[in-house]
Design a protein around this motif. Structure first.
Motif, PDB file in Angstrom:
ATOM      1  N   LEU A  19      42.033  37.763  39.720  1.00 62.99           N
ATOM      2  CA  LEU A  19      40.778  37.069  40.027  1.00 62.99           C
ATOM      3  C   LEU A  19      40.925  35.555  39.887  1.00 62.99           C
ATOM      4  N   TYR A  79      36.177  40.837  44.861  1.00 63.59           N
ATOM      5  CA  TYR A  79      35.455  41.201  43.646  1.00 63.59           C
ATOM      6  C   TYR A  79      34.001  40.751  43.733  1.00 63.59           C
ATOM      7  N   ARG A 102      39.449  37.409  44.409  1.00 67.89           N
ATOM      8  CA  ARG A 102      38.191  36.912  43.840  1.00 67.89           C
ATOM      9  C   ARG A 102      37.030  37.144  44.794  1.00 67.89           C
ATOM     10  N   VAL A 154      39.243  46.226  43.120  1.00 70.48           N
ATOM     11  CA  VAL A 154      40.280  45.208  43.348  1.00 70.48           C
ATOM     12  C   VAL A 154      41.661  45.798  43.059  1.00 70.48           C
TER      13      VAL A 154
END
Length: 405
Positions: A346, A356, A353, A373
């Motif tokens: 992330l 997510y 990222r 993820v």
């Protein structure tokens, strides 16, 4: 074709051999070790004249010298989950009756009728197996260290809370172990000088904010606290000294295993592919590579790898009802490493990222979004291994998120 059920124990193996029609040809108990393998080869040779790959063996493990010997002999060896054996056994005994010979019979019949549904023992390289062993040992030692640190913290809380104020949660650091070994009780700790603490910090390799940390430790150790009777305090000090010795030994061995793991990982041909993945350092790469193995034929596709990893969901449908749940039956060591990778990704991967954040915007919880993820990263890893290419951010995420330029 011959089908063999091998119900193994620490000192022996219960064996049953049956033919393609399910007729029992023989059943016996063999000793563990070289003599047992020799007798098994002789039993099989008495009932078949064909090649070794005409023999299928079911056994509830995928490792150890016995399994290695069976694979080396050319037999088709299937690693059967004990839960599968238990369910299959219910076909023969609804009463719940169980015996080693009955388990051998169930294993033999299972490989006879359902070998296409079972997972053969993977043909991983010796290097991959060595990496898995080192990675598992490394993780186990870390868990052991955490348990010992928790015990140490409980002891200090009961009679020496000033030490907790001085070191906080960092009881496994070099300076904490050094100072607690020299001063395991409040009376001895109160005699430590600033120079003693500075010397411990330098021995531990501290180079930044040494003065500030020394002042904090000194203030914590010299703070006022309630005292226990002298005799009881000395008993506590003895236990602290012992726990500190155990933790220090674990810290040293963890470092030794880690260095060996990194050395073996560097020699593996897939190492650069794993290390190129976002969120994967050397330790996580070693854990993931070891648990996945390097047999090119083990996973039929990305979905099979995701299912083994435990990152993919499980759909349960019955009539009009359909639910999608997290997969609970999984390799816990592997999923732990993959979730760590996802968390780190992330910060290092814009695509991860964004993916997510999209899950979170849909109302998915943090853990579930992180698992999504991880599932996507397993698919990317599978593609990289299949094509023998390293990770590329744009290739991995362009079709799912619009990356910022």
């Amino acid at each position: 074709m011959l089908f063999v059920g091998d119900d193994w124990a620490e000192g022996h193996h219960d064996i049953e051999i049956m033919d393609a029609q399910g007729k029992k040809l023989c059943g016996t108990r063999l000793p563990e070790g070289v003599e047992g393998v020799r007798q098994l080869h002789a039993l099989i040779a008495d009932h078949i004249d064909g090649e070794a790959d005409h023999v299928s063996i079911g056994i509830e493990t995928d490792r150890g010298p016995w399994v290695t010997a069976l694979v080396a002999a050319g037999y088709r060896v299937f690693a059967v989950n004990p839960r599968q054996t238990a369910r299959f056994r219910e076909r023969f005994a609804l009463s719940g009756a169980k015996s080693d010979a009955a388990d051998a019979h169930a294993l033999a019949d299972m490989v006879r009728t359902d070998s296409h549904q079972l997972r053969p023992v993977a043909g991983d390289s010796d290097l991959s197996e060595a990496i898995k062993l080192l990675a598992r040992t490394h993780q186990t030692l870390i868990w052991d260290r955490q348990r010992q640190v928790a015990r140490l913290r409980a002891q200090l809380r009961d009679f020496f809370p000033a030490a907790l104020a001085a070191f906080g949660e960092d009881l496994a650091t070099g300076e904490a172990l050094d100072l607690l070994k020299r001063a395991p009780d409040p009376d001895t700790a109160a005699k430590l000088s600033r120079s003693d603490i500075m010397a411990a910090l330098k021995r531990a390799g501290r180079k930044r904010l040494v003065d500030k940390r020394a002042e904090r430790i000194l203030a914590g150790l010299s703070s006022e606290q309630l005292r226990l009777p002298s005799l009881l305090q000395r008993a506590y000090a003895t236990t602290v000294h012992s726990l500190v010795g155990v933790i220090a030994a674990l810290v040293k061995q963890i470092s030794t295993i880690e260095a060996e793991l990194v050395k073996r990982l560097d020699r593996h041909p897939d190492a650069q592919i794993y290390l190129s993945q976002p969120g994967m350092g050397e330790i996580v790469s070693g854990r993931v590579l070891g648990e996945f193995g390097d047999d090119r034929t083990r996973y039929t596709g990305a979905k099979a790898r995701k299912n083994y990893a435990g990152t993919s969901p499980v759909t349960i449908e019955s009539g009009r009802r359909s639910t999608v749940n997290a997969r609970r039956v999984r390799n816990t060591r592997l999923i732990d490493a993959l979730m760590r990778q996802a968390m780190c990704a992330l910060r290092s991967s814009p695509g991860a990222r964004a993916y997510y954040d999209r899950q979170r915007a849909r109302g998915v919880s943090h853990n579930a979004a992180l698992r999504h993820v991880a599932n996507r990263l397993v698919g990317i890893l599978h593609g990289c291994l299949a094509t023998r290419t390293t990770y590329d951010e744009a290739t991995a995420w362009a079709h799912r998120v619009e990356l910022a330029i």
